[in-house]
Design a protein around this motif. Structure first.
Motif, PDB file in Angstrom:
ATOM      1  N   VAL A   1       8.475 -26.551  26.231  1.00 57.95           N
ATOM      2  CA  VAL A   1       8.034 -27.908  25.906  1.00 57.95           C
ATOM      3  C   VAL A   1       7.055 -28.399  26.970  1.00 57.95           C
ATOM      4  O   VAL A   1       6.061 -29.063  26.662  1.00 57.95           O
ATOM      5  N   GLY A   2       7.301 -28.045  28.235  1.00 57.70           N
ATOM      6  CA  GLY A   2       6.350 -28.382  29.295  1.00 57.70           C
ATOM      7  C   GLY A   2       4.991 -27.740  29.071  1.00 57.70           C
ATOM      8  O   GLY A   2       3.945 -28.366  29.285  1.00 57.70           O
ATOM      9  N   VAL A   3       4.987 -26.487  28.615  1.00 61.04           N
ATOM     10  CA  VAL A   3       3.727 -25.801  28.285  1.00 61.04           C
ATOM     11  C   VAL A   3       3.018 -26.539  27.158  1.00 61.04           C
ATOM     12  O   VAL A   3       1.799 -26.784  27.223  1.00 61.04           O
ATOM     13  N   TRP A   4       3.770 -26.904  26.114  1.00 62.39           N
ATOM     14  CA  TRP A   4       3.155 -27.629  24.992  1.00 62.39           C
ATOM     15  C   TRP A   4       2.569 -28.961  25.446  1.00 62.39           C
ATOM     16  O   TRP A   4       1.462 -29.332  25.049  1.00 62.39           O
ATOM     17  N   LEU A   5       3.296 -29.680  26.294  1.00 61.31           N
ATOM     18  CA  LEU A   5       2.789 -30.962  26.785  1.00 61.31           C
ATOM     19  C   LEU A   5       1.531 -30.775  27.629  1.00 61.31           C
ATOM     20  O   LEU A   5       0.615 -31.603  27.576  1.00 61.31           O
ATOM     21  N   THR A   6       1.484 -29.704  28.387  1.00 63.37           N
ATOM     22  CA  THR A   6       0.275 -29.397  29.163  1.00 63.37           C
ATOM     23  C   THR A   6      -0.906 -29.164  28.232  1.00 63.37           C
ATOM     24  O   THR A   6      -2.026 -29.615  28.492  1.00 63.37           O
ATOM     25  N   GLU A   7      -0.662 -28.461  27.131  1.00 64.45           N
ATOM     26  CA  GLU A   7      -1.725 -28.232  26.150  1.00 64.45           C
ATOM     27  C   GLU A   7      -2.188 -29.536  25.506  1.00 64.45           C
ATOM     28  O   GLU A   7      -3.316 -29.625  25.012  1.00 64.45           O
ATOM     29  N   LEU A   8      -1.336 -30.547  25.548  1.00 62.85           N
ATOM     30  CA  LEU A   8      -1.707 -31.864  25.014  1.00 62.85           C
ATOM     31  C   LEU A   8      -2.397 -32.743  26.055  1.00 62.85           C
ATOM     32  O   LEU A   8      -2.681 -33.911  25.794  1.00 62.85           O
ATOM     33  N   GLY A   9      -2.638 -32.188  27.241  1.00 63.44           N
ATOM     34  CA  GLY A   9      -3.361 -32.923  28.274  1.00 63.44           C
ATOM     35  C   GLY A   9      -2.488 -33.606  29.300  1.00 63.44           C
ATOM     36  O   GLY A   9      -2.990 -34.336  30.159  1.00 63.44           O
ATOM     37  N   CYS A  10      -1.166 -33.392  29.232  1.00 63.09           N
ATOM     38  CA  CYS A  10      -0.266 -33.968  30.227  1.00 63.09           C
ATOM     39  C   CYS A  10      -0.249 -33.089  31.479  1.00 63.09           C
ATOM     40  O   CYS A  10      -0.494 -31.885  31.410  1.00 63.09           O
ATOM     41  N   GLU A  11       0.077 -33.701  32.578  1.00 61.72           N
ATOM     42  CA  GLU A  11       0.306 -32.951  33.822  1.00 61.72           C
ATOM     43  C   GLU A  11       1.810 -32.917  34.063  1.00 61.72           C
ATOM     44  O   GLU A  11       2.481 -33.941  33.967  1.00 61.72           O
ATOM     45  N   ILE A  12       2.332 -31.728  34.343  1.00 58.36           N
ATOM     46  CA  ILE A  12       3.761 -31.563  34.587  1.00 58.36           C
ATOM     47  C   ILE A  12       3.965 -31.242  36.061  1.00 58.36           C
ATOM     48  O   ILE A  12       3.393 -30.269  36.566  1.00 58.36           O
ATOM     49  N   ARG A  13       4.758 -32.034  36.728  1.00 65.36           N
ATOM     50  CA  ARG A  13       5.086 -31.780  38.138  1.00 65.36           C
ATOM     51  C   ARG A  13       6.568 -31.447  38.237  1.00 65.36           C
ATOM     52  O   ARG A  13       7.418 -32.286  37.923  1.00 65.36           O
ATOM     53  N   GLY A  14       6.861 -30.232  38.662  1.00 65.33           N
ATOM     54  CA  GLY A  14       8.244 -29.781  38.745  1.00 65.33           C
ATOM     55  C   GLY A  14       8.598 -28.911  37.553  1.00 65.33           C
ATOM     56  O   GLY A  14       7.758 -28.609  36.705  1.00 65.33           O
ATOM     57  N   GLN A  15       9.863 -28.498  37.480  1.00 62.37           N
ATOM     58  CA  GLN A  15      10.333 -27.638  36.390  1.00 62.37           C
ATOM     59  C   GLN A  15      11.778 -27.974  36.045  1.00 62.37           C
ATOM     60  O   GLN A  15      12.683 -27.672  36.813  1.00 62.37           O
ATOM     61  N   PRO A  16      12.002 -28.592  34.885  1.00 63.74           N
ATOM     62  CA  PRO A  16      13.382 -28.907  34.508  1.00 63.74           C
ATOM     63  C   PRO A  16      14.066 -27.709  33.855  1.00 63.74           C
ATOM     64  O   PRO A  16      13.880 -27.442  32.685  1.00 63.74           O
ATOM     65  N   ILE A  17      14.838 -26.944  34.614  1.00 67.45           N
ATOM     66  CA  ILE A  17      15.576 -25.826  34.035  1.00 67.45           C
ATOM     67  C   ILE A  17      16.585 -26.359  33.025  1.00 67.45           C
ATOM     68  O   ILE A  17      16.708 -25.870  31.910  1.00 67.45           O
ATOM     69  N   LEU A  18      17.332 -27.379  33.414  1.00 66.24           N
ATOM     70  CA  LEU A  18      18.160 -28.125  32.476  1.00 66.24           C
ATOM     71  C   LEU A  18      17.451 -29.452  32.245  1.00 66.24           C
ATOM     72  O   LEU A  18      17.081 -30.124  33.191  1.00 66.24           O
ATOM     73  N   SER A  19      17.276 -29.818  30.999  1.00 67.64           N
ATOM     74  CA  SER A  19      16.427 -30.940  30.614  1.00 67.64           C
ATOM     75  C   SER A  19      16.629 -32.166  31.503  1.00 67.64           C
ATOM     76  O   SER A  19      17.666 -32.803  31.487  1.00 67.64           O
ATOM     77  N   SER A  20      15.608 -32.482  32.285  1.00 65.05           N
ATOM     78  CA  SER A  20      15.640 -33.649  33.172  1.00 65.05           C
ATOM     79  C   SER A  20      14.205 -34.111  33.387  1.00 65.05           C
ATOM     80  O   SER A  20      13.510 -33.622  34.270  1.00 65.05           O
ATOM     81  N   TRP A  21      13.769 -35.035  32.550  1.00 62.57           N
ATOM     82  CA  TRP A  21      12.374 -35.468  32.543  1.00 62.57           C
ATOM     83  C   TRP A  21      12.228 -36.901  33.047  1.00 62.57           C
ATOM     84  O   TRP A  21      13.104 -37.726  32.858  1.00 62.57           O
ATOM     85  N   THR A  22      11.059 -37.161  33.637  1.00 59.53           N
ATOM     86  CA  THR A  22      10.617 -38.519  33.931  1.00 59.53           C
ATOM     87  C   THR A  22       9.193 -38.620  33.423  1.00 59.53           C
ATOM     88  O   THR A  22       8.402 -37.687  33.601  1.00 59.53           O
ATOM     89  N   VAL A  23       8.862 -39.716  32.774  1.00 51.69           N
ATOM     90  CA  VAL A  23       7.493 -39.941  32.301  1.00 51.69           C
ATOM     91  C   VAL A  23       6.952 -41.157  33.018  1.00 51.69           C
ATOM     92  O   VAL A  23       7.590 -42.212  33.031  1.00 51.69           O
ATOM     93  N   ARG A  24       5.810 -41.000  33.639  1.00 56.42           N
ATOM     94  CA  ARG A  24       5.203 -42.150  34.312  1.00 56.42           C
ATOM     95  C   ARG A  24       3.682 -42.090  34.201  1.00 56.42           C
ATOM     96  O   ARG A  24       3.101 -41.006  34.051  1.00 56.42           O
ATOM     97  N   ALA A  25       3.059 -43.255  34.285  1.00 55.57           N
ATOM     98  CA  ALA A  25       1.603 -43.337  34.185  1.00 55.57           C
ATOM     99  C   ALA A  25       0.963 -42.810  35.452  1.00 55.57           C
ATOM    100  O   ALA A  25       1.556 -42.838  36.544  1.00 55.57           O
ATOM    101  N   ARG A  26      -0.236 -42.310  35.322  1.00 58.51           N
ATOM    102  CA  ARG A  26      -0.998 -41.895  36.498  1.00 58.51           C
ATOM    103  C   ARG A  26      -1.374 -43.103  37.328  1.00 58.51           C
ATOM    104  O   ARG A  26      -1.559 -44.202  36.804  1.00 58.51           O
ATOM    105  N   ARG A  27      -1.506 -42.912  38.621  1.00 61.24           N
ATOM    106  CA  ARG A  27      -1.916 -44.012  39.507  1.00 61.24           C
ATOM    107  C   ARG A  27      -3.306 -44.483  39.130  1.00 61.24           C
ATOM    108  O   ARG A  27      -4.194 -43.685  38.865  1.00 61.24           O
ATOM    109  N   GLY A  28      -3.448 -45.789  39.109  1.00 63.97           N
ATOM    110  CA  GLY A  28      -4.752 -46.358  38.763  1.00 63.97           C
ATOM    111  C   GLY A  28      -4.882 -46.687  37.290  1.00 63.97           C
ATOM    112  O   GLY A  28      -5.848 -47.278  36.870  1.00 63.97           O
ATOM    113  N   ASP A  29      -3.877 -46.229  36.467  1.00 64.22           N
ATOM    114  CA  ASP A  29      -3.922 -46.516  35.024  1.00 64.22           C
ATOM    115  C   ASP A  29      -3.433 -47.946  34.769  1.00 64.22           C
ATOM    116  O   ASP A  29      -2.656 -48.477  35.520  1.00 64.22           O
TER     117      ASP A  29
END
Length: 197
Positions: A169-197
């Motif tokens: 899912v992280g790979v798919w989100l990257t293909e959609l233009g998202c930046e992924i920082r870290g790797q959730p082996i067990l699903s643990s996500w945070t979504v936040r806006a880029r600085r300056g947005d």
């Protein structure tokens, strides 16, 4: 490795794995925005994309025996964690748009948390076309799961601890233009806006 030792290894790994997390930074101000939805099911993730007719397609990935065939015995779980196993690509057609308030009601699975993410429409079309092609190319392996309300086909990349649903899912989100920082082996996500947005 015996079942007993695998069980012990899982127990020892659990605190480490649960600490693994990732932050998603969506693209800044896409010119032709569309909503996709990331679903956290507790230990694994799936992604909902809009289809071309006003509905949605939910895609998921997992170990074939454990996820599709519902072999949830400890031995099957240990195999999925510690070996390269046959993987499945799941596809569920939904009659509601991703941004609909009734999306979660249309699913047949538990959702712990969900995020609406705005991305570029052309990237969604490209990813959806790629996933549809992958699904169609393995149609002879299709199995319907009434448990999940999902059609599954064999995926060409084996399932491993480091190549699980959260990773893909992280790979798919990257293909959609998202930046992924870290790797959730067990699903643990945070979504936040880029600085300056």
């Amino acid at each position: 490795m015996s079942i007993r030792w695998r069980s012990l290894a899982i127990a020892l790994l659990a605190p480490v794995l649960s600490a693994c997390s990732a932050t998603i930074l969506p693209p800044s101000q896409p010119s032709d925005p569309v909503i996709v939805v990331l679903l956290d099911h507790g230990r694994h993730s799936s992604l909902v994309l809009p289809d071309s007719s006003g509905g949605a397609l939910r895609y998921s990935y997992g170990d074939w025996d454990y996820y599709v065939m519902r072999d949830t015995a400890l031995a099957s779980g240990a195999r999925a964690l510690f070996r390269r196993t046959t993987a499945a690509l799941g596809r569920q057609h939904l009659m509601v748009a991703p941004e609909s308030d009734s999306l979660l009601l249309a699913l047949h699975v538990e959702v712990v948390q969900s995020w609406r993410i705005e991305v570029e429409r052309s990237r969604v079309t490209r990813l959806r076309d790629d996933l549809e092609q992958q699904f169609a190319s393995a149609l002879d392996t299709r199995v319907y799961s009434p448990w999940f309300g999902v059609d599954f086909v064999r995926h060409p990349t084996p399932y491993t601890l480091n190549h699980n649903s959260n990773y893909l899912v992280g790979v798919w989100l990257t293909e959609l233009g998202c930046e992924i920082r870290g790797q959730p082996i067990l699903s643990s996500w945070t979504v936040r806006a880029r600085r300056g947005d």
